[in-house]
Design an enzyme around this catalytic site. Structure first.
Site, PDB file in Angstrom:
ATOM      1  CG  HIS A 185      -0.136   0.070   2.624  1.00 43.26           C
ATOM      2  ND1 HIS A 185       0.342  -0.857   2.942  1.00 43.26           N
ATOM      3  CD2 HIS A 185      -0.612   0.868   3.436  1.00 43.26           C
ATOM      4  CE1 HIS A 185       0.877  -0.603   4.275  1.00 43.26           C
ATOM      5  NE2 HIS A 185       0.519   0.592   4.448  1.00 43.26           N
ATOM      6  CG  ASP A 241       4.979   2.802   7.074  1.00 44.68           C
ATOM      7  OD1 ASP A 241       4.157   3.239   6.498  1.00 44.68           O
ATOM      8  OD2 ASP A 241       5.043   1.812   8.067  1.00 44.68           O
ATOM      9  CG  HIS A 242       4.457  -0.123   4.007  1.00 43.96           C
ATOM     10  ND1 HIS A 242       4.369  -1.330   4.221  1.00 43.96           N
ATOM     11  CD2 HIS A 242       3.750   0.524   4.945  1.00 43.96           C
ATOM     12  CE1 HIS A 242       4.177  -1.330   5.519  1.00 43.96           C
ATOM     13  NE2 HIS A 242       3.684  -0.603   6.127  1.00 43.96           N
ATOM     14  CG  HIS A 246      -3.669  -0.630   6.295  1.00 45.09           C
ATOM     15  ND1 HIS A 246      -3.498  -0.572   7.459  1.00 45.09           N
ATOM     16  CD2 HIS A 246      -2.790   0.040   5.842  1.00 45.09           C
ATOM     17  CE1 HIS A 246      -2.509   0.022   7.990  1.00 45.09           C
ATOM     18  NE2 HIS A 246      -2.068   0.500   6.938  1.00 45.09           N
ATOM     19  CG  ASP A 299       0.946  -1.665   7.370  1.00 50.12           C
ATOM     20  OD1 ASP A 299       2.050  -2.486   7.622  1.00 50.12           O
ATOM     21  OD2 ASP A 299       1.064  -0.316   7.595  1.00 50.12           O
TER      22      ASP A 299
HETATM   23 ZN   LIG Z   1       3.046   0.691   7.730  1.00 51.46          ZN
HETATM   24 ZN   LIG Z   2      -0.097   1.341   6.449  1.00 53.57          ZN
END
Ligand SMILES: [Zn+2]
Ligand SMILES: [Zn+2]
Length: 305
Positions: free
Chosen positions: A61, A65-66, A138, A208
């Site tokens: 996603h 942070d990804h 998520h 996530d």
């Molecule tokens: Zn994350």
């Molecule tokens: Zn996330």
């Protein structure tokens, strides 16, 4: 070879010992990256993975942070003279993301970057394995991924074939590929000299997510389930609100799915000094669980070896 390399195991906030999310799978020398948080390219350097063999990035996603590591990684690969194409898979809007990366124009890429949008259930077929997109739950459009290897042919029993009068040579490969042959007027069945099909390996990475039915189904009998284990159960309400899972919830799902091993990742910064509360509550439900650490490696041998 199938090796899982945990390049980034932290939650939304990076910490001094955990980078944001990135998991690399080395399958027979091909490198696949699942998520690519900030700093992933330096983690790859620390782990000495190289970059040339990287064929694909699967993004779960578009939270920073990804995916924030992707622009830097592709710029570096271009500087290093890469010419091999790179595929970036992800949920909706992956096309927009890659368009910005490649068309902004401040750096010129020497290789092609292709965006491929996936929907839950969709398969990416490769030689000897496939990647399946899994529906996850998520706060933004998201996917998990299953890497599933095809079953391999059973072992060929050479001694038995010779004992049955088959001369070593082309008839061996025919028998091994499932074809019955005739030797001196006698029928030799492939089944007589070839063992049972050997199952391939299966690895699941959720990204996530809240625990959900689609992950449970996809994880059935997986060798490794890498699950969101952001929080401990005392943060139950926050896990629900932020659409993450507790270690207890991930372990419960792992047990129900009958996986061999559970790895908890996306560990919240609140456990920087001590992640043992997560491990304890997961172990109470499912014994074969570990907490991922940055640069941890896990080899999955073939099942009959
Ligand atoms: Zn994350
Ligand atoms: Zn996330």
């Amino acid at each position: 070879m199938l090796r899982i390399l945990f390049l980034g195991t932290g939650g939304s906030l990076p910490t001094r010992n955990r980078n944001p999310s990135a998991i690399m799978i080395n399958r027979e020398g091909e490198l696949l990256l699942f998520d690519c948080g900030e700093g992933t390219q330096q983690q790859m350097m620390r782990a000495k993975t190289g970059m040339k063999a990287l064929t694909s990035i699967f993004v779960t996603h578009f939270h920073a942070d990804h995916m924030l590591g992707i622009p830097g990684l592709i710029q570096t690969m271009s500087f290093l003279g890469r010419t091999e194409p790179l595929k970036i898979y992800g949920p909706q809007r992956v096309n927009e993301f890659v368009k910005v990366l490649t068309e902004l124009g401040y750096y010129k890429l020497r290789f092609e970057v292709e965006a491929i949008e996936l929907v839950p259930g969709e398969l990416v077929k490769r030689d000897g394995y496939y990647i399946q997109a899994i529906e996850t739950d998520h706060s933004v459009p998201s996917l998990g991924y299953a890497l599933v290897e095809e079953s391999r042919r059973g072992r060929f029993d050479r001694d038995k074939a010779i004992a049955l009068g088959v001369p070593p040579g082309p008839l061996f490969s025919k028998l091994h590929s499932g074809v019955n042959v005739e030797v001196n007027g006698q029928l030799i069945r492939s089944d007589d000299v070839v063992g049972q099909m050997r199952p391939g390996r299966k690895v699941i990475y959720t990204g996530d997510t809240r625990p959900c039915e689609s992950i449970l189904v996809a994880s059935s009998c997986a060798d490794v389930l890498i699950h969101d284990g952001t929080l401990a159960s005392d943060q139950d309400e926050w896990a629900k609100e932020s659409k993450h899972s507790t270690a207890f919830e991930a372990a419960t799902l792992a047990k129900e799915a009958g996986v061999s091993r559970l790895v908890l990742t996306h560990i919240s910064s609140r456990y920087t000094d001590d992640a043992s509360p997560l491990l304890r509550e997961a172990q109470a439900v499912f014994e074969n669980v570990i907490i991922a650490e940055d640069l941890m490696e896990m080899d999955l041998p073939l099942k009959d070896e």
